[in-house]
Design a protein around this motif. Structure first.
Motif, PDB file in Angstrom:
ATOM      1  N   ARG A  69      11.301   3.693  -2.336  1.00  0.00           N
ATOM      2  CA  ARG A  69      12.057   3.477  -3.574  1.00  0.00           C
ATOM      3  C   ARG A  69      12.626   2.068  -3.573  1.00  0.00           C
ATOM      4  NH1 ARG A  69      14.841   5.419  -7.878  1.00  0.00           N
ATOM      5  NH2 ARG A  69      16.896   4.503  -8.261  1.00  0.00           N
ATOM      6  N   LEU A  70      12.412   1.347  -4.670  1.00  0.00           N
ATOM      7  CA  LEU A  70      12.986   0.020  -4.867  1.00  0.00           C
ATOM      8  C   LEU A  70      13.881   0.065  -6.100  1.00  0.00           C
ATOM      9  CD1 LEU A  70       9.978  -0.464  -3.554  1.00  0.00           C
ATOM     10  CD2 LEU A  70      10.470  -2.839  -4.092  1.00  0.00           C
ATOM     11  N   ALA A  71      15.092  -0.423  -5.952  1.00  0.00           N
ATOM     12  CA  ALA A  71      16.037  -0.438  -7.062  1.00  0.00           C
ATOM     13  C   ALA A  71      16.665  -1.809  -7.161  1.00  0.00           C
ATOM     14  CB  ALA A  71      17.106   0.639  -6.877  1.00  0.00           C
ATOM     15  N   SER A  72      16.790  -2.322  -8.385  1.00  0.00           N
ATOM     16  CA  SER A  72      17.384  -3.628  -8.610  1.00  0.00           C
ATOM     17  C   SER A  72      18.876  -3.603  -8.317  1.00  0.00           C
ATOM     18  CB  SER A  72      17.135  -4.070 -10.058  1.00  0.00           C
ATOM     19  OG  SER A  72      17.827  -5.255 -10.351  1.00  0.00           O
ATOM     20  N   SER A  73      19.411  -4.763  -7.959  1.00  0.00           N
ATOM     21  CA  SER A  73      20.853  -4.869  -7.764  1.00  0.00           C
ATOM     22  C   SER A  73      21.585  -4.754  -9.095  1.00  0.00           C
ATOM     23  CB  SER A  73      21.195  -6.207  -7.094  1.00  0.00           C
ATOM     24  OG  SER A  73      20.672  -7.294  -7.855  1.00  0.00           O
ATOM     25  N   ARG A  74      20.891  -5.019 -10.207  1.00  0.00           N
ATOM     26  CA  ARG A  74      21.469  -4.841 -11.538  1.00  0.00           C
ATOM     27  C   ARG A  74      21.414  -3.375 -11.937  1.00  0.00           C
ATOM     28  NH1 ARG A  74      19.054  -8.962 -15.885  1.00  0.00           N
ATOM     29  NH2 ARG A  74      19.998  -7.307 -17.152  1.00  0.00           N
ATOM     30  N   GLU A  75      22.456  -2.914 -12.610  1.00  0.00           N
ATOM     31  CA  GLU A  75      22.492  -1.512 -13.019  1.00  0.00           C
ATOM     32  C   GLU A  75      21.377  -1.189 -14.000  1.00  0.00           C
ATOM     33  OE1 GLU A  75      25.596   1.709 -15.073  1.00  0.00           O
ATOM     34  OE2 GLU A  75      26.283  -0.299 -14.474  1.00  0.00           O
ATOM     35  N   ASP A  76      21.046  -2.164 -14.867  1.00  0.00           N
ATOM     36  CA  ASP A  76      19.988  -1.940 -15.843  1.00  0.00           C
ATOM     37  C   ASP A  76      18.652  -2.533 -15.401  1.00  0.00           C
ATOM     38  OD1 ASP A  76      20.607  -4.579 -16.000  1.00  0.00           O
ATOM     39  OD2 ASP A  76      20.847  -4.664 -18.177  1.00  0.00           O
ATOM     40  N   GLY A  77      18.538  -2.879 -14.134  1.00  0.00           N
ATOM     41  CA  GLY A  77      17.309  -3.464 -13.631  1.00  0.00           C
ATOM     42  C   GLY A  77      16.213  -2.440 -13.413  1.00  0.00           C
ATOM     43  N   PRO A  78      14.998  -2.896 -13.144  1.00  0.00           N
ATOM     44  CA  PRO A  78      13.870  -1.985 -12.936  1.00  0.00           C
ATOM     45  C   PRO A  78      13.939  -1.298 -11.581  1.00  0.00           C
ATOM     46  CG  PRO A  78      13.180  -4.232 -12.557  1.00  0.00           C
ATOM     47  CD  PRO A  78      14.593  -4.313 -13.042  1.00  0.00           C
ATOM     48  N   SER A  79      13.244  -0.195 -11.466  1.00  0.00           N
ATOM     49  CA  SER A  79      13.142   0.523 -10.195  1.00  0.00           C
ATOM     50  C   SER A  79      11.728   1.063 -10.058  1.00  0.00           C
ATOM     51  CB  SER A  79      14.151   1.671 -10.129  1.00  0.00           C
ATOM     52  OG  SER A  79      13.884   2.658 -11.119  1.00  0.00           O
ATOM     53  N   LEU A  80      11.315   1.282  -8.806  1.00  0.00           N
ATOM     54  CA  LEU A  80       9.987   1.801  -8.509  1.00  0.00           C
ATOM     55  C   LEU A  80      10.090   2.863  -7.430  1.00  0.00           C
ATOM     56  CD1 LEU A  80       6.832   1.635  -8.742  1.00  0.00           C
ATOM     57  CD2 LEU A  80       6.931  -0.009  -6.859  1.00  0.00           C
ATOM     58  N   GLU A  81       9.477   4.007  -7.683  1.00  0.00           N
ATOM     59  CA  GLU A  81       9.381   5.081  -6.697  1.00  0.00           C
ATOM     60  C   GLU A  81       7.912   5.392  -6.461  1.00  0.00           C
ATOM     61  OE1 GLU A  81      11.785   8.526  -7.232  1.00  0.00           O
ATOM     62  OE2 GLU A  81      13.363   7.435  -8.297  1.00  0.00           O
ATOM     63  N   VAL A  82       7.512   5.461  -5.168  1.00  0.00           N
ATOM     64  CA  VAL A  82       6.127   5.735  -4.811  1.00  0.00           C
ATOM     65  C   VAL A  82       6.122   6.821  -3.746  1.00  0.00           C
ATOM     66  CG1 VAL A  82       3.930   4.756  -4.091  1.00  0.00           C
ATOM     67  CG2 VAL A  82       5.615   3.291  -5.202  1.00  0.00           C
ATOM     68  N   ALA A  83       5.330   7.868  -3.964  1.00  0.00           N
ATOM     69  CA  ALA A  83       5.265   8.951  -2.981  1.00  0.00           C
ATOM     70  C   ALA A  83       4.685   8.457  -1.670  1.00  0.00           C
ATOM     71  CB  ALA A  83       4.432  10.114  -3.529  1.00  0.00           C
ATOM     72  N   SER A  84       3.640   7.646  -1.731  1.00  0.00           N
ATOM     73  CA  SER A  84       3.059   7.085  -0.512  1.00  0.00           C
ATOM     74  C   SER A  84       2.327   5.795  -0.842  1.00  0.00           C
ATOM     75  CB  SER A  84       2.102   8.072   0.159  1.00  0.00           C
ATOM     76  OG  SER A  84       0.946   8.269  -0.621  1.00  0.00           O
ATOM     77  N   VAL A  85       2.361   4.858   0.134  1.00  0.00           N
ATOM     78  CA  VAL A  85       1.669   3.579   0.034  1.00  0.00           C
ATOM     79  C   VAL A  85       0.760   3.432   1.239  1.00  0.00           C
ATOM     80  CG1 VAL A  85       1.906   1.079  -0.079  1.00  0.00           C
ATOM     81  CG2 VAL A  85       3.607   2.542  -1.198  1.00  0.00           C
ATOM     82  N   LYS A  86      -0.522   3.167   1.014  1.00  0.00           N
ATOM     83  CA  LYS A  86      -1.474   2.952   2.095  1.00  0.00           C
ATOM     84  C   LYS A  86      -2.178   1.627   1.848  1.00  0.00           C
ATOM     85  CE  LYS A  86      -2.319   7.921   2.726  1.00  0.00           C
ATOM     86  NZ  LYS A  86      -3.345   8.995   2.739  1.00  0.00           N
ATOM     87  N   LEU A  87      -2.141   0.740   2.851  1.00  0.00           N
ATOM     88  CA  LEU A  87      -2.682  -0.601   2.689  1.00  0.00           C
ATOM     89  C   LEU A  87      -3.560  -0.973   3.875  1.00  0.00           C
ATOM     90  CD1 LEU A  87       0.797  -1.891   1.764  1.00  0.00           C
ATOM     91  CD2 LEU A  87      -1.075  -2.078   0.165  1.00  0.00           C
ATOM     92  N   GLU A  88      -4.697  -1.599   3.590  1.00  0.00           N
ATOM     93  CA  GLU A  88      -5.573  -2.164   4.614  1.00  0.00           C
ATOM     94  C   GLU A  88      -5.696  -3.657   4.369  1.00  0.00           C
ATOM     95  OE1 GLU A  88      -9.332  -0.285   4.789  1.00  0.00           O
ATOM     96  OE2 GLU A  88      -8.551   1.677   5.424  1.00  0.00           O
ATOM     97  N   LEU A  89      -5.646  -4.446   5.461  1.00  0.00           N
ATOM     98  CA  LEU A  89      -5.693  -5.895   5.335  1.00  0.00           C
ATOM     99  C   LEU A  89      -6.881  -6.467   6.074  1.00  0.00           C
ATOM    100  CD1 LEU A  89      -2.380  -5.158   5.598  1.00  0.00           C
ATOM    101  CD2 LEU A  89      -2.326  -7.582   5.043  1.00  0.00           C
ATOM    102  N   ALA A  90      -7.360  -7.640   5.593  1.00  0.00           N
ATOM    103  CA  ALA A  90      -8.389  -8.393   6.284  1.00  0.00           C
ATOM    104  C   ALA A  90      -7.700  -9.240   7.355  1.00  0.00           C
ATOM    105  CB  ALA A  90      -9.159  -9.267   5.304  1.00  0.00           C
ATOM    106  N   ALA A  91      -8.025  -8.995   8.633  1.00  0.00           N
ATOM    107  CA  ALA A  91      -7.334  -9.673   9.734  1.00  0.00           C
ATOM    108  C   ALA A  91      -7.541 -11.182   9.689  1.00  0.00           C
ATOM    109  CB  ALA A  91      -7.808  -9.109  11.066  1.00  0.00           C
ATOM    110  N   ALA A  92      -8.731 -11.638   9.288  1.00  0.00           N
ATOM    111  CA  ALA A  92      -9.007 -13.069   9.300  1.00  0.00           C
ATOM    112  C   ALA A  92      -8.083 -13.829   8.355  1.00  0.00           C
ATOM    113  CB  ALA A  92     -10.462 -13.325   8.928  1.00  0.00           C
TER     114      ALA A  92
END
Length: 504
Positions: A69-92
């Motif tokens: 969960r991401l919430a803005s420091s502003r009361e009326d700011g945007p927020s994001l909730e994600v049940a799960s995040v899965k990420l793969e990266l290219a090592a190079a």
């Protein structure tokens, strides 16, 4: 999309950097407090991870976060909730100081955005790293949703979104496709963009035709102009909407195109051109179409046609009924469907004018029609036209649909040649034309408040002129039903009565 990708990249950049230089056996879930604190500093928002945190470096760097969960420091700011995040990266890419995600999956993300009184929205801030150094080869989202909240009102949620896309950087260009699930029929879409240039970005969006909406093709510039403490979203460019609908038993393709300007309060298509029917026998009209978003959704269309050839537009096959009968069939079907207006997503008002139209081989002049539809309300109809035999018709009232379909409102109708008018009506309404032909009058003028249905008609406050006779009052006519014959009731007064001209 830029803001969502910004948030995704911000979640992982610090964790990956520390992981590459620290011990491989770190229990990241146990370091939840530190991870949340550092992510909050980089993203510029309050970050909470309620579930497990898992990082693997071999064979492919992979990060999994549960309950973010991401919430803005502003009361009326945007927020994001994600049940799960899965990420793969290219090592190079990490060795070059870049973040290249080969695969990114978000499960049930919901972005909540505040809508201010002037229509502006509060966007997330950019992170504390170079957005041009982040690339995503594949981004997938399942069961995504966007919620718009306004002061004192329940949030408006657009949900059941599936999406797959890619981004060359967090400032574009972007490309993707997906679908919005509405009932059993998904609405599919796809888009491409250019890079973000200041507060503008070139976009091309295609939404396929579905059971809920026509196909939409949009190409232009999307912008977010600063307004107070938020940003006003706006679109300006070319647009086209098209579909094929069944009218009077035949498929009729149509296309509405023009220059589109849209912001947080309304979208306006002007000049707009509407084409309906096959190319060789279609009709066209021009005008303006606007969709208001606030204070409530409402569609308004004002169109003008130089000429309407309804005979060509509604022409069928070799054995098809005449165009006049097909118009009657169309109107009867519309009146019988009591649930049509209930299926409307928002109220709409459509007006059409034309100096001349053709129906059943005769010319109609000065055609002016207006139809207003809204869920829970009887459709409102205004219609005025001149017809053959120096006839004139004007209607203004409400239309009840369903099994007891009826028109209730003001009616003005006149003709100078009853015989010729009945001959024209015989092609579309033979029974009514026969009754009209049996009247022993050459000219008729009628005005008053009426109720007309399949069972009969009732007129109040009538002003009736039959040739040289002038009558006023109330009349009621009931059609024959079973063993009961048709009946006519009249309570009339007269200032000028032509006894010689009355029927025996």
């Amino acid at each position: 999309m830029r803001d969502l990708l910004t948030i995704v990249a911000s979640i992982v950049i610090l964790v990956l950097t520390v992981a590459l230089v620290g011990p491989w056996f770190v229990n990241w879930t146990a370091q939840r407090g530190w991870v949340e604190s550092e992510l909050s500093r980089i993203v510029g928002a309050k970050v909470r991870v309620s579930g497990d945190i898992d990082l693997k470096l071999l064979p492919i760097p992979r990060l999994e976060l549960q309950g973010v969960r991401l919430a803005s420091s502003r009361e009326d700011g945007p927020s994001l909730e994600v049940a799960s995040v899965k990420l793969e990266l290219a090592a190079a890419s990490l060795l070059r100081g870049e973040l290249r995600f080969t695969d990114a999956d978000l499960e049930r993300p919901q972005l909540t955005v505040s809508r201010l009184e002037d229509g502006a929205i509060v966007l997330p801030r950019m992170p504390n790293f170079a957005p041009s150094g982040v690339q995503i080869e594949r981004l997938g989202m399942r069961d995504a949703s966007i919620a718009f909240r306004a002061p004192g009102k329940p949030p408006t949620v657009i949900g059941l979104l599936d999406f797959t896309g890619e981004a060359s950087s967090l400032v574009g260009p972007f490309k993707g496709s997906g679908q919005l699930r509405l009932g059993a029929d998904p609405v599919k879409y796809r888009f491409t963009t250019g890079q973000i240039e200041g507060d503008r970005m070139r976009v091309k969006i295609i939404v396929d035709e579905s059971a809920y909406a026509p196909r939409a093709d949009l190409e232009g510039a999307l912008s977010f102009v600063a307004s107070g403490s938020g940003s006003l979203p706006a679109f300006e460019g070319a647009s086209a909407f098209s579909a094929t609908n069944i009218i009077a038993g035949s498929p009729v393709p149509w296309r509405l195109a023009g220059a589109l300007k849209a912001d947080a309060t309304r979208a306006v298509l002007e000049p707009a051109e509407l084409r309906a029917g096959e190319e060789e026998r279609g009709m066209s009209a021009t005008g303006a179409v606007s969709l208001a978003f606030a204070p409530a959704l409402k569609l308004d269309a004002q169109l003008v046609a130089r000429q309407l050839d309804l005979d060509k537009l509604l022409a069928g096959g070799k054995n098809a009924a005449p165009a006049g009968q097909r118009v009657v069939t169309l109107l009867a079907g519309a009146l019988a469907d009591a649930s049509a207006s209930e299926r409307l997503p928002f109220p709409l008002n459509v007006s059409l004018t034309s100096p001349t139209a053709t129906l059943a081989g005769e010319s109609l002049t000065d055609l002016r029609g207006e139809l207003a539809l809204a869920a829970g309300q009887a459709p409102k109809l205004k219609l005025a036209l001149g017809g053959p035999a120096r006839s004139f018709l004007k209607m203004d009232g409400a239309v009840e649909t369903g099994a007891a379909a009826a028109f209730r409102g003001r009616l003005d109708v006149s003709t100078r040649d009853v015989s010729r008018l009945s001959d024209w009506l015989a092609l579309s309404m033979p029974e009514d034309a026969r009754r009209l032909r049996d009247l022993p009058f050459r000219s008729i003028d009628l005005a008053g408040d009426v109720e007309i249905s399949a069972a009969g008609a009732l007129g109040r406050k009538l002003a009736l002129r039959l040739d040289r006779s002038e009558l006023a009052g109330t009349m009621a006519f009931t059609r024959a039903a079973g063993q009961e014959p048709a009946r006519l009731f009249a309570d009339l007064t007269s200032d000028a009565l032509d006894l010689d001209g009355l029927p025996e």
